[in-house]
Design a protein around this motif. Structure first.
Motif, short mmCIF file in Angstrom:
data_model
loop_
_atom_site.label_atom_id
_atom_site.label_comp_id
_atom_site.label_asym_id
_atom_site.label_seq_id
_atom_site.Cartn_x
_atom_site.Cartn_y
_atom_site.Cartn_z
N ALA A 121 -24.15 -13.47 18.16
CA ALA A 121 -22.74 -14.16 17.68
C ALA A 121 -22.16 -14.98 18.60
CB ALA A 121 -21.80 -12.97 17.62
N THR A 122 -23.05 -15.53 19.74
CA THR A 122 -22.38 -16.12 20.59
C THR A 122 -21.90 -17.56 20.09
OG1 THR A 122 -24.22 -15.35 22.19
CG2 THR A 122 -22.83 -17.23 22.95
N ASP A 123 -20.47 -17.91 20.57
CA ASP A 123 -19.98 -19.07 20.14
C ASP A 123 -19.74 -19.17 18.53
OD1 ASP A 123 -19.65 -19.63 22.68
OD2 ASP A 123 -21.41 -20.73 22.80
N LYS A 124 -19.69 -17.91 18.11
CA LYS A 124 -19.64 -18.14 16.36
C LYS A 124 -18.44 -17.45 15.89
CE LYS A 124 -24.71 -18.21 15.57
NZ LYS A 124 -26.02 -17.52 15.05
N ASP A 125 -18.02 -17.95 14.58
CA ASP A 125 -16.91 -17.06 13.93
C ASP A 125 -17.67 -16.32 13.24
OD1 ASP A 125 -14.34 -18.67 14.73
OD2 ASP A 125 -15.65 -20.28 14.00
N VAL A 126 -17.41 -14.77 13.68
CA VAL A 126 -18.43 -13.81 12.98
C VAL A 126 -17.20 -12.90 12.00
CG1 VAL A 126 -19.40 -11.52 13.51
CG2 VAL A 126 -19.61 -13.54 14.90
N ILE A 127 -17.81 -12.61 10.84
CA ILE A 127 -17.19 -11.91 9.87
C ILE A 127 -17.82 -10.83 9.70
CG2 ILE A 127 -16.19 -11.61 7.44
CD1 ILE A 127 -15.36 -14.47 7.60
N VAL A 128 -17.39 -9.39 9.98
CA VAL A 128 -18.14 -8.37 9.45
C VAL A 128 -17.57 -7.45 8.39
CG1 VAL A 128 -18.43 -6.05 10.50
CG2 VAL A 128 -18.42 -7.79 12.30
N ILE A 129 -18.53 -7.52 7.24
CA ILE A 129 -18.00 -7.12 5.97
C ILE A 129 -18.31 -5.51 5.85
CG2 ILE A 129 -18.33 -7.20 3.51
CD1 ILE A 129 -19.22 -10.33 4.00
N GLY A 130 -17.27 -4.50 5.83
CA GLY A 130 -17.45 -3.40 6.07
C GLY A 130 -16.77 -2.60 7.04
N LYS A 149 -9.66 -17.26 -0.96
CA LYS A 149 -9.28 -18.02 0.35
C LYS A 149 -10.74 -18.50 0.81
CE LYS A 149 -7.28 -17.21 5.03
NZ LYS A 149 -6.41 -16.21 5.74
N GLU A 150 -10.62 -19.40 1.48
CA GLU A 150 -12.08 -19.96 2.22
C GLU A 150 -11.79 -19.57 3.73
OE1 GLU A 150 -13.09 -23.85 1.49
OE2 GLU A 150 -12.92 -23.72 -0.58
N TRP A 151 -13.01 -19.05 4.23
CA TRP A 151 -12.90 -18.60 5.66
C TRP A 151 -14.15 -19.54 6.48
CZ3 TRP A 151 -9.68 -14.57 7.18
CH2 TRP A 151 -8.99 -13.71 6.04
N LYS A 152 -13.95 -19.83 7.69
CA LYS A 152 -14.92 -20.33 8.47
C LYS A 152 -15.84 -19.29 8.91
CE LYS A 152 -16.20 -23.11 12.69
NZ LYS A 152 -15.33 -24.11 13.60
N CYS A 153 -17.05 -19.32 8.96
CA CYS A 153 -18.19 -18.13 9.35
C CYS A 153 -19.52 -18.92 9.35
CB CYS A 153 -18.08 -17.03 8.22
SG CYS A 153 -19.13 -15.71 8.52
N GLU A 154 -19.96 -18.44 10.71
CA GLU A 154 -21.30 -18.89 11.07
C GLU A 154 -22.39 -17.73 10.79
OE1 GLU A 154 -18.60 -21.84 12.18
OE2 GLU A 154 -18.91 -20.07 13.66
N LEU A 155 -21.78 -16.37 11.05
CA LEU A 155 -22.49 -15.29 11.09
C LEU A 155 -21.73 -14.01 10.31
CD1 LEU A 155 -25.09 -13.50 11.78
CD2 LEU A 155 -23.63 -12.78 13.99
N ALA A 156 -22.20 -13.68 9.14
CA ALA A 156 -21.52 -12.75 8.43
C ALA A 156 -22.51 -11.63 8.41
CB ALA A 156 -21.63 -13.29 6.94
N LEU A 157 -21.87 -10.37 8.92
CA LEU A 157 -22.79 -9.07 9.11
C LEU A 157 -22.51 -7.99 7.99
CD1 LEU A 157 -22.28 -8.78 12.90
CD2 LEU A 157 -24.32 -9.38 11.93
N LEU A 158 -23.59 -7.59 7.34
CA LEU A 158 -23.25 -6.66 6.14
C LEU A 158 -23.42 -5.48 6.51
CD1 LEU A 158 -25.43 -8.65 3.47
CD2 LEU A 158 -23.06 -9.08 4.17
N ALA A 159 -21.99 -4.61 6.78
CA ALA A 159 -22.22 -3.34 7.13
C ALA A 159 -21.71 -2.30 5.91
CB ALA A 159 -21.28 -3.09 8.41
N LEU A 160 -22.24 -2.20 4.93
CA LEU A 160 -22.03 -1.78 3.51
C LEU A 160 -22.41 -0.29 3.32
CD1 LEU A 160 -22.79 -5.12 1.53
CD2 LEU A 160 -20.33 -4.27 2.79
N GLY A 161 -23.25 0.28 4.37
CA GLY A 161 -23.65 1.34 4.19
C GLY A 161 -25.23 1.32 3.57
#
Length: 488
Positions: A280-289, A392-404
């Motif tokens: 995740a270094t130097d990235k905009d991270v979005i965690v989904i879950g 809405k649009e979001w900037k994201c270079e790493l999306a982590l799927l924590a959906l179970g």
């Protein structure tokens, strides 16, 4: 009962944490130990209720008022014996369990509940530091052999209980080290892996055999394993991850949370052959879950040095207090804020991801969301509905799927002809943990679906009793609520 008025005199207190700016620089545990005097006071808050509802809240049936009282009176070895009589691994649950026992605490009806989990952890750590936790191999061996597939908390609890009954137990693990999600999934800052290794040495000294790097169903057929052992117990967990089948889900940068967390566990362990790097270094991270796995991704991302970390949850924001429709002593679905959330994550609720967007090279650059609401109608299942005009649009270079997780891997089950339930978990009776194939049992998440570590240990203990009874005609291994001979 020790301090009759303790709950009136002392306020709830738990371990404090190292400052955020310090702890995000490393992967070590960051709790600050409490003084013994403070722990005794916390034990004194236990009311010794006529009906201890904490027992019903705890899947293991831990004898909570008993060990609380022992701590208050400074009888730590007694407390350790009481705790270990129902819980094989209190050093794990004392760190990782969400403490349903505390939600069922009678004091919690109108005050802050007793800090049971914190007391449990300190009992376990005191027992280890004082050398009270020692290997206790069985006095007598049977001629029965048992294979346990999977070395998570369910598999380890099953193995230890059956070994105590005198059976020769072999645990098969497809990863290179023992521990299941405790080893590869739970971040090191929540559970230092030396805690697993410390317990593993005890289990090995007691006579349990461990075979790592062996995937049953691939490296050895399930049929051959069944022929070799008198009983087989499936404890492989619910490992099939839930996907997000939307546009752009194949972009580089859309990653399953467990791939991200497992790789980081190996990185911290000094393993260099990690395959394609996920950082995740130097990235905009979005965690989904919004569950524990999502929280673990948040804390790990901050330690990588992420530019920003945002957390999406499709459910509405919970209340801080117990919801009216979830009365004590039941487990309430309320807002829970973890230490990782407090490290700087921005959280959004009632939000759904519509699509991922990327560049011409297939790299993730952003995502699009919409706000949602849950429509609840009497007699019908809750229905999700998008709110128009909220894209809405979001900037994201790493999306982590924590959906179970959606269920269990079925390779072994298919080879043996074992039935699955509609949720693709192993179908095994809760009354005796037997599958439809004689001599094959199932326990833990692989039987009940994704659940808590405390449930995994409970399932392992219960299953062990029934395996022992199958092999010997009867069993002295305890069932929930019966306790065990004091063992530390």
């Amino acid at each position: 009962m020790g301090k009759i008025t303790g709950f009136l005199e002392f306020d709830r207190k738990v371990e404090e944490y190292a400052p955020v700016e310090d702890r995000v620089k490393h992967y070590k545990e960051f709790t600050l130990p409490m003084e013994e005097k403070e722990l005794k006071e916390q034990g004194a808050r236990c009311m010794d209720c006529g009906i201890p509802f904490c027992h019903s809240g705890c899947p293991l049936g831990n004898l909570i008022p008993d060990f609380n009282d022992a701590v208050y009176r400074g009888k730590w070895e007694m407390a350790a014996e009481i705790l270990h009589s129902t819980n094989n691994f209190p050093e794990f649950t004392g760190r990782l369990c969400p403490a349903p026992c505390e939600e069922a605490c009678v004091l919690g009806i109108n005050e802050n509940p007793v800090s049971i989990e914190n007391i449990e952890k300190n009992i376990a750590e005191t027992a280890f530091s004082q050398g009270w936790v020692k290997a206790q191999p069985p006095v007598k061996r049977t001629d029965k052999t048992v294979a346990v597939i999977g070395s998570g908390p369910a598999g380890l609890a099953t193995a230890q209980q059956l070994n105590r009954a005198g059976h020769l137990v072999t645990v098969f693990e497809r990863d290179q080290k023992i521990g299941g999600l405790l080893r590869y999934g739970i971040p090191d800052f929540k559970l230092d892996k030396s805690v697993i290794d410390r317990r593993l040495r005890i289990l090995e000294e007691e006579g349990i055999q461990f075979k790592t790097g062996v995937e049953v169903g691939t490296d050895i057929s399930a049929e051959d394993l069944k022929k070799e052992f008198d009983a087989v117990v499936l404890c492989g967990g619910a490992t099939v991850r839930r996907n997000l089948p939307i546009e752009g889900s194949d972009l580089k940068g859309v990653v399953q949370a467990m791939d991200f967390l497992k790789q980081n566990n190996k990185r911290v362990d000094g393993i260099t052959d990690l395959g394609e790097e996920i950082k995740a270094t130097d990235k905009d991270v979005i965690v989904i879950g919004g569950g524990d796995t999502g929280s673990d991704c948040i804390g790990t991302s901050f330690r990588h040095g992420a530019t920003s970390v945002t957390n999406f949850e499709i459910m509405p924001k919970g209340t801080v207090d117990r919801p009216d429709d979830q009365p004590w002593p039941f487990w309430p679905m309320r807002l829970r804020t973890s230490t990782s959330h407090k490290e700087g994550a921005e959280r959004f609720f009632s939000i759904s991801t519509k699509k991922f967007t990327g560049d011409k090279d297939g790299n993730l650059t952003g995502l699009v969301t919409t706000e949602v609401e849950w429509i609840i109608e009497t007699g019908k299942r809750p229905r999700l509905q998008e709110i128009p005009g909220t894209e809405k649009e979001w900037k994201c270079e790493l999306a982590l799927l924590a959906l179970g997780f959606t269920g269990s891997e079925m390779t072994v089950a298919e080879q043996l002809g074992i039935e699955a339930d509609p949720r693709t978990n192993i179908k095994a009776s809760e009354s005796d943990y037997k599958t439809n194939v004689p001599g094959v049992f199932a326990a833990g998440d692989q039987r009940r679906g994704q659940s808590l570590i405390v449930w995994a240990i409970s399932e392992g203990r219960q299953a062990a009793h029934h395996v022992d009874a199958y092999l010997m005609g009867s069993s002295n291994l305890p069932l929930k609520g019966e306790g065990d001979l004091p063992r530390i």
